[in-house]
Design a protein around this motif. Structure first.
Motif, PDB file in Angstrom:
ATOM      1  N   ASN A   1       5.945   6.473   4.779  1.00 44.64           N
ATOM      2  CA  ASN A   1       5.378   7.586   5.103  1.00 44.64           C
ATOM      3  C   ASN A   1       3.725   7.743   4.820  1.00 44.64           C
ATOM      4  O   ASN A   1       3.250   7.414   3.619  1.00 44.64           O
ATOM      5  N   PHE A   2       2.792   7.573   5.828  1.00 46.41           N
ATOM      6  CA  PHE A   2       1.307   7.920   5.597  1.00 46.41           C
ATOM      7  C   PHE A   2       0.675   8.485   6.650  1.00 46.41           C
ATOM      8  O   PHE A   2       1.562   8.989   7.576  1.00 46.41           O
ATOM      9  N   ARG A   3      -0.587   8.610   6.432  1.00 49.09           N
ATOM     10  CA  ARG A   3      -1.177   9.566   7.301  1.00 49.09           C
ATOM     11  C   ARG A   3      -2.787   9.295   7.043  1.00 49.09           C
ATOM     12  O   ARG A   3      -3.114   8.877   5.842  1.00 49.09           O
TER      13      ARG A   3
ATOM     14  N   ARG B   1      -7.008   9.470   3.693  1.00 46.10           N
ATOM     15  CA  ARG B   1      -5.964   8.632   3.694  1.00 46.10           C
ATOM     16  C   ARG B   1      -4.876   9.152   2.614  1.00 46.10           C
ATOM     17  O   ARG B   1      -5.306   9.444   1.479  1.00 46.10           O
ATOM     18  N   GLU B   2      -3.531   8.959   3.109  1.00 42.84           N
ATOM     19  CA  GLU B   2      -2.508   9.166   2.477  1.00 42.84           C
ATOM     20  C   GLU B   2      -1.499   8.207   2.668  1.00 42.84           C
ATOM     21  O   GLU B   2      -0.962   7.975   3.476  1.00 42.84           O
ATOM     22  N   ASP B   3      -0.771   7.609   1.437  1.00 46.19           N
ATOM     23  CA  ASP B   3       0.112   6.646   1.565  1.00 46.19           C
ATOM     24  C   ASP B   3       1.172   7.192   0.520  1.00 46.19           C
ATOM     25  O   ASP B   3       0.877   6.875  -0.932  1.00 46.19           O
ATOM     26  N   ARG B   4       2.367   7.561   0.980  1.00 44.72           N
ATOM     27  CA  ARG B   4       3.408   7.855   0.010  1.00 44.72           C
ATOM     28  C   ARG B   4       4.053   6.935  -0.820  1.00 44.72           C
ATOM     29  O   ARG B   4       4.986   7.005  -1.729  1.00 44.72           O
ATOM     30  N   GLY B   5       4.043   5.813  -0.132  1.00 36.57           N
ATOM     31  CA  GLY B   5       4.536   4.639  -0.776  1.00 36.57           C
ATOM     32  C   GLY B   5       6.092   4.313  -0.360  1.00 36.57           C
ATOM     33  O   GLY B   5       6.727   3.190  -0.619  1.00 36.57           O
ATOM     34  N   ASP B   6       6.794   5.023   0.437  1.00 37.90           N
ATOM     35  CA  ASP B   6       7.984   5.032   1.147  1.00 37.90           C
ATOM     36  C   ASP B   6       7.991   4.930   2.677  1.00 37.90           C
ATOM     37  O   ASP B   6       8.914   4.958   3.203  1.00 37.90           O
TER      38      ASP B   6
ATOM     39  N   THR C   1       5.619   7.140   9.976  1.00 40.11           N
ATOM     40  CA  THR C   1       7.076   7.380   9.354  1.00 40.11           C
ATOM     41  C   THR C   1       7.892   6.105   9.380  1.00 40.11           C
ATOM     42  O   THR C   1       7.450   5.501  10.217  1.00 40.11           O
TER      43      THR C   1
END
Length: 131
Positions: free
Chosen positions: A45-47, A38-43, A63
Protein backbone atom coordinates in the motif's frame (compact mmCIF):
# COMPACT_ATOMS: atom_id res chain seq x y z
CA UNK A 1 24.32 45.95 -53.80
CA UNK A 2 24.17 47.40 -50.29
CA UNK A 3 20.40 46.94 -50.29
CA UNK A 4 20.76 43.22 -51.13
CA UNK A 5 23.30 42.72 -48.33
CA UNK A 6 21.10 44.57 -45.84
CA UNK A 7 18.06 42.55 -46.91
CA UNK A 8 20.03 39.30 -46.41
CA UNK A 9 21.20 40.38 -42.95
CA UNK A 10 17.65 41.35 -42.00
CA UNK A 11 16.35 37.96 -43.19
CA UNK A 12 18.99 36.13 -41.12
CA UNK A 13 18.14 38.21 -38.04
CA UNK A 14 14.42 37.55 -38.39
CA UNK A 15 14.93 33.81 -39.00
CA UNK A 16 17.19 33.38 -35.95
CA UNK A 17 15.62 31.62 -32.96
CA UNK A 18 14.07 34.15 -30.60
CA UNK A 19 14.68 32.06 -27.47
CA UNK A 20 17.19 29.34 -26.88
CA UNK A 21 16.37 26.78 -24.23
CA UNK A 22 19.58 25.24 -23.04
CA UNK A 23 18.57 22.99 -20.18
CA UNK A 24 22.19 22.25 -19.30
CA UNK A 25 23.41 25.80 -19.56
CA UNK A 26 23.24 28.96 -17.51
CA UNK A 27 19.63 29.73 -18.55
CA UNK A 28 18.36 26.60 -16.78
CA UNK A 29 15.96 27.40 -13.97
CA UNK A 30 14.83 24.81 -11.47
CA UNK A 31 11.09 24.40 -11.04
CA UNK A 32 10.03 24.65 -7.40
CA UNK A 33 8.24 21.68 -5.87
CA UNK A 34 5.39 23.14 -3.81
CA UNK A 35 4.28 19.86 -2.27
CA UNK A 36 5.84 16.39 -2.15
CA UNK A 37 4.10 13.82 0.03
CA UNK A 38 4.95 10.11 -0.05
CA UNK A 39 3.85 7.18 2.04
CA UNK A 40 4.92 3.55 1.68
CA UNK A 41 3.49 1.21 4.29
CA UNK A 42 5.78 -1.64 3.25
CA UNK A 43 2.88 -4.02 2.56
CA UNK A 44 2.17 -2.95 -1.01
CA UNK A 45 0.00 0.00 0.00
CA UNK A 46 1.37 3.40 -0.94
CA UNK A 47 0.40 6.89 -1.96
CA UNK A 48 2.18 9.92 -3.32
CA UNK A 49 1.29 13.41 -4.36
CA UNK A 50 3.36 16.27 -5.67
CA UNK A 51 2.77 19.67 -7.18
CA UNK A 52 5.08 22.12 -8.94
CA UNK A 53 5.03 25.88 -9.32
CA UNK A 54 4.19 25.45 -13.02
CA UNK A 55 0.87 23.77 -12.25
CA UNK A 56 1.86 20.11 -12.60
CA UNK A 57 -0.03 18.03 -10.04
CA UNK A 58 0.27 14.23 -9.66
CA UNK A 59 -1.61 11.97 -7.26
CA UNK A 60 -1.56 8.17 -6.96
CA UNK A 61 -2.79 5.57 -4.48
CA UNK A 62 -1.58 1.99 -4.77
CA UNK A 63 -2.73 -1.29 -3.25
CA UNK A 64 -1.56 -4.89 -3.75
CA UNK A 65 -3.24 -6.63 -6.65
CA UNK A 66 -4.68 -10.13 -6.84
CA UNK A 67 -1.98 -11.33 -9.26
CA UNK A 68 1.06 -9.77 -7.59
CA UNK A 69 0.80 -6.44 -9.37
CA UNK A 70 0.21 -3.03 -7.87
CA UNK A 71 -3.26 -1.61 -8.44
CA UNK A 72 -2.97 2.15 -8.83
CA UNK A 73 -5.59 4.85 -9.12
CA UNK A 74 -4.65 8.45 -9.66
CA UNK A 75 -4.52 11.52 -11.80
CA UNK A 76 -2.10 13.98 -13.28
CA UNK A 77 -2.76 17.58 -14.26
CA UNK A 78 -0.62 19.92 -16.30
CA UNK A 79 -0.96 23.30 -17.96
CA UNK A 80 -1.58 23.30 -21.70
CA UNK A 81 -2.54 26.14 -24.05
CA UNK A 82 -3.66 28.48 -21.30
CA UNK A 83 -5.82 25.93 -19.50
CA UNK A 84 -5.33 22.86 -17.36
CA UNK A 85 -5.42 19.32 -18.71
CA UNK A 86 -6.25 16.34 -16.50
CA UNK A 87 -5.92 12.60 -16.97
CA UNK A 88 -7.39 10.17 -14.44
CA UNK A 89 -6.35 6.54 -14.60
CA UNK A 90 -6.58 3.07 -13.16
CA UNK A 91 -3.77 0.57 -13.57
CA UNK A 92 -4.44 -3.00 -12.43
CA UNK A 93 -4.58 -6.58 -13.70
CA UNK A 94 -6.62 -5.29 -16.66
CA UNK A 95 -3.90 -2.82 -17.70
CA UNK A 96 -3.59 0.95 -17.78
CA UNK A 97 -6.89 2.72 -18.45
CA UNK A 98 -6.67 6.49 -18.72
CA UNK A 99 -9.67 8.80 -19.06
CA UNK A 100 -9.52 12.36 -20.32
CA UNK A 101 -11.18 14.57 -22.90
CA UNK A 102 -7.66 14.93 -24.35
CA UNK A 103 -7.51 11.29 -25.39
CA UNK A 104 -8.73 10.84 -28.97
CA UNK A 105 -11.69 8.54 -29.46
CA UNK A 106 -12.81 6.86 -32.66
CA UNK A 107 -15.68 8.33 -34.60
CA UNK A 108 -19.00 6.64 -33.90
CA UNK A 109 -20.00 3.97 -36.38
CA UNK A 110 -22.64 5.05 -38.91
CA UNK A 111 -26.14 3.68 -38.40
CA UNK A 112 -25.90 1.21 -41.31
CA UNK A 113 -22.70 -0.32 -39.87
CA UNK A 114 -24.32 -0.68 -36.44
CA UNK A 115 -27.28 -2.39 -38.06
CA UNK A 116 -24.97 -4.82 -39.92
CA UNK A 117 -23.25 -5.71 -36.64
CA UNK A 118 -26.62 -6.24 -34.95
CA UNK A 119 -27.80 -8.53 -37.79
CA UNK A 120 -24.54 -10.52 -37.72
CA UNK A 121 -24.81 -11.01 -33.94
CA UNK A 122 -28.42 -12.17 -34.30
CA UNK A 123 -27.43 -14.64 -37.04
CA UNK A 124 -24.57 -15.92 -34.87
CA UNK A 125 -27.05 -16.51 -32.00
CA UNK A 126 -29.27 -18.47 -34.43
CA UNK A 127 -26.30 -20.69 -35.33
CA UNK A 128 -25.87 -19.39 -38.86
CA UNK A 129 -22.27 -19.78 -40.05
CA UNK A 130 -20.38 -19.05 -43.25
CA UNK A 131 -17.29 -20.64 -44.80
Amino acid sequence: MHTVILACLAAVAVAAPQQYHNYDGPDYRHIAILRDEREDRGDGNFRYEFETEHGIHVNAVGTPGSKGQSNIQGFYRFPVAGSRAEVTYVADELGYRPQSPLIPTPHPLPAHAQEQIRVAEEQRRQGITWD
